[in-house]
Scaffold this active site. Sequence first.
Site, PDB file in Angstrom:
ATOM      1  N   GLY A  12       0.793  -1.223   0.000  1.00 41.39           N
ATOM      2  CA  GLY A  12       0.000   0.000   0.000  1.00 41.39           C
ATOM      3  C   GLY A  12       0.822   1.268   0.000  1.00 41.39           C
ATOM      4  O   GLY A  12       0.280   2.362  -0.056  1.00 41.39           O
ATOM      5  N   SER A  13       2.140   1.121   0.033  1.00 36.91           N
ATOM      6  CA  SER A  13       3.047   2.276   0.069  1.00 36.91           C
ATOM      7  C   SER A  13       3.677   2.489  -1.301  1.00 36.91           C
ATOM      8  O   SER A  13       4.381   1.607  -1.806  1.00 36.91           O
ATOM      9  CB  SER A  13       4.152   2.027   1.104  1.00 36.91           C
ATOM     10  N   PRO A  14       3.466   3.664  -1.912  1.00 36.65           N
ATOM     11  CA  PRO A  14       4.069   3.907  -3.218  1.00 36.65           C
ATOM     12  C   PRO A  14       5.589   3.967  -3.180  1.00 36.65           C
ATOM     13  O   PRO A  14       6.252   3.570  -4.144  1.00 36.65           O
ATOM     14  CB  PRO A  14       3.467   5.248  -3.653  1.00 36.65           C
ATOM     15  N   THR A  16       7.369   2.142  -1.300  1.00 37.89           N
ATOM     16  CA  THR A  16       7.767   0.742  -1.235  1.00 37.89           C
ATOM     17  C   THR A  16       7.737   0.110  -2.621  1.00 37.89           C
ATOM     18  O   THR A  16       8.600  -0.683  -2.977  1.00 37.89           O
ATOM     19  CB  THR A  16       6.860  -0.025  -0.257  1.00 37.89           C
TER      20      THR A  16
END
Length: 196
Positions: A12-14, A16
């Site tokens: 859910g982390s861009p 990442t």
Amino acid sequence: MSKTVEFFFDVGSPTTYLAWTQLPGIAERHGAELVYRPMLLGGVFKATGNVSPAAVPLKGLYTRKDMQRYARRYGVPLKQNPHFPVNTLNCMRLLTAALNTPQWDTMLRALFEGMWLRERKLDELDVLGATLREAGLDPEEWAARAQQPEVKDGLKKTTEEAVSRGIFGAPTMFVGDEMFFGQDRLDWVEEELSKN
């Protein structure tokens, strides 16, 4: 292979996603093993009192621009998911279930690309199921695997371990005992790998 890079992440982390596009190549260049550690970023935030940059409007605006700069530098596509933030509990359980299986790479790619290239709302079960099906994965089979008690407990334990090791956000990488937070610290990961 004695060198390892532990990659604590949440799809859910861009940032990442951006790290994921680069870390396999970094590990390969340095003869290191990339060890994937799926965790629940929401759980990390709750335990540490941290919040997403998107929770601070001006910081969120800057971060979106900065991510596009890095995407251009890395030569990879990145779209801003209009549904962000997306609850990733089911995604991260799926990834925990897929660890060390032949479907790992397929699952990981389907979820990262579904979130950051195809702009999908992956916390909706029908959308998540369609994303798996399009990747050649059986959504019913994987939904059942993700609900196994050992999978749920595994994700919880990895998230708790992350917090106990000082993690407050994603992506976070460890090379030995050295912790590096953020996809903009990949040069430090490389430098650490170069020492041995």
